[in-house]
Design an enzyme around this catalytic site. Structure first.
Site, short mmCIF file in Angstrom:
data_model
loop_
_atom_site.label_atom_id
_atom_site.label_comp_id
_atom_site.label_asym_id
_atom_site.label_seq_id
_atom_site.Cartn_x
_atom_site.Cartn_y
_atom_site.Cartn_z
N GLU A 154 -22.69 19.07 -0.07
CA GLU A 154 -21.26 18.83 -0.34
C GLU A 154 -20.81 19.58 -1.59
O GLU A 154 -19.71 20.14 -1.64
CB GLU A 154 -20.99 17.33 -0.55
CG GLU A 154 -21.20 16.48 0.69
CD GLU A 154 -20.91 15.01 0.43
OE1 GLU A 154 -19.89 14.69 -0.20
OE2 GLU A 154 -21.71 14.16 0.88
N ARG A 180 0.84 -1.20 0.00
CA ARG A 180 0.00 0.00 0.00
C ARG A 180 0.88 1.26 0.00
O ARG A 180 0.58 2.26 -0.62
CB ARG A 180 -0.90 -0.01 1.24
CG ARG A 180 -2.03 0.99 1.19
CD ARG A 180 -2.88 0.85 2.43
NE ARG A 180 -2.27 1.51 3.57
CZ ARG A 180 -2.61 2.73 4.01
NH1 ARG A 180 -3.57 3.38 3.42
NH2 ARG A 180 -2.01 3.27 5.04
N HIS A 228 -16.33 14.90 4.07
CA HIS A 228 -16.95 13.75 4.76
C HIS A 228 -18.44 14.05 4.94
O HIS A 228 -18.80 15.17 5.32
CB HIS A 228 -16.28 13.52 6.11
CG HIS A 228 -16.78 12.29 6.80
ND1 HIS A 228 -16.38 11.02 6.42
CD2 HIS A 228 -17.67 12.13 7.80
CE1 HIS A 228 -17.00 10.13 7.18
NE2 HIS A 228 -17.78 10.78 8.04
C1 GAR Z 1 -19.49 11.67 -0.88
O1 GAR Z 1 -20.71 11.66 -0.19
C2 GAR Z 1 -18.33 11.88 0.07
O2 GAR Z 1 -18.62 12.78 1.11
C3 GAR Z 1 -18.16 10.49 0.61
O3 GAR Z 1 -18.28 9.65 -0.52
C4 GAR Z 1 -19.18 10.28 -1.43
C5 GAR Z 1 -18.50 10.35 -2.79
O4 GAR Z 1 -19.41 10.81 -3.77
N1 GAR Z 1 -16.90 10.33 1.26
C6 GAR Z 1 -16.73 9.59 2.34
O5 GAR Z 1 -17.62 8.95 2.87
C7 GAR Z 1 -15.31 9.60 2.87
N2 GAR Z 1 -15.26 9.01 4.17
P1 GAR Z 1 -18.89 11.37 -5.16
O6 GAR Z 1 -17.93 10.32 -5.72
O7 GAR Z 1 -20.12 11.49 -6.01
O8 GAR Z 1 -18.22 12.67 -4.92
#
Ligand code: GAR
Length: 218
Positions: free
Chosen positions: A177, A67, A111
């Site tokens: 977001e 990794r 997040h």
């Molecule tokens: C989003 O809701 C982001 O906040 C979350 O994954 C999704 C990605 O959506 N991230 C996490 O949960 C990180 N811990 P996207 O690919 O459509 O932007």
């Protein structure tokens, strides 16, 4: 004026990346997305990057013995593009030491909860619903070695409705977001974000002065 060079790490659908790409294409944007790297070859986010003419790289775990080597490969790609700020825009892995050391204080994550609630996982919206909170939302924070625990740049609250499902709540948080992440990157690009320990200060006076001078210049 030179723009902040942003590299985005993605894993899937890439709707947050899309919001960043759209904001970066606006004439007054102070940041440019110069690289998108995904740990999954089939991530739709890669297509979104290409449609904006942004280099899109695949750095899959299976291509590297460890990794750490995979993360070092990401570091090298980001360095080649002279990235100033790394944005985790729906990245489904914890960032390792390699990235943290290469970009100290220069990685942000989005997040889908009001941190520190519902940190650490990939199902924060379902956890919020199951817990019974009345308000959730999203958080943009600097990335440190503590998962989802770095200084908070911006948060947006989103109400939890009685008829919500995990999917409907996730959709409403996602809309928040898409506003919050580009705004946070924009503030960083304008040099308006100052970190003092756990606290992040945003120079709102400068922000409104900047906005006014932009309006005057039009
Ligand atoms: C989003 O809701 C982001 O906040 C979350 O994954 C999704 C990605 O959506 N991230 C996490 O949960 C990180 N811990 P996207 O690919 O459509 O932007």
């Amino acid at each position: 004026m030179s723009k902040l060079r942003v590299g985005a790490l993605v894993s899937g659908r890439g709707s947050n990346l899309q919001a960043l790409l759209e904001r970066s294409a606006e004439p007054d944007a102070r940041f440019a997305i110069v690289l998108v790297a995904s740990n999954h070859a089939d991530a739709f986010a890669l297509q979104r990057a290409r449609s904006f003419g942004v280099p899109a790289a695949v750095v899959e775990r299976k291509e590297y013995p460890t990794r750490a080597q995979q993360q070092q490969a990401m570091v090298e790609l980001l360095r080649q593009q002279e990235v100033d700020l790394v944005v985790l825009a729906g990245f489904d892995r914890v960032v390792g030491t390699e990235l943290l050391v290469a970009f100290p204080g220069r990685i942000v994550n989005i997040h889908p909860s009001l941190l520190p609630a519902f940190s650490g996982g990939l199902h924060a919206q379902a956890e919020a619903l199951a817990y019974g909170v009345k308000v959730s939302g999203c958080t943009v924070h600097f990335v440190t070695e503590t998962v989802d625990g770095g200084p908070i740049v911006l948060q947006t609250a989103v109400p939890v409705l009685e008829n919500d499902t995990a999917a409907s709540l996730a959709e409403r948080i996602l809309a928040a977001e898409h506003q919050t992440l580009p705004r946070a990157v924009d503030l960083i690009a304008r040099g308006l974000v100052r970190v003092e320990g756990r606290r992040v200060f945003i120079d709102a006076a400068c922000e409104s002065k900047e906005m006014n001078s932009e309006v005057e210049q039009r």
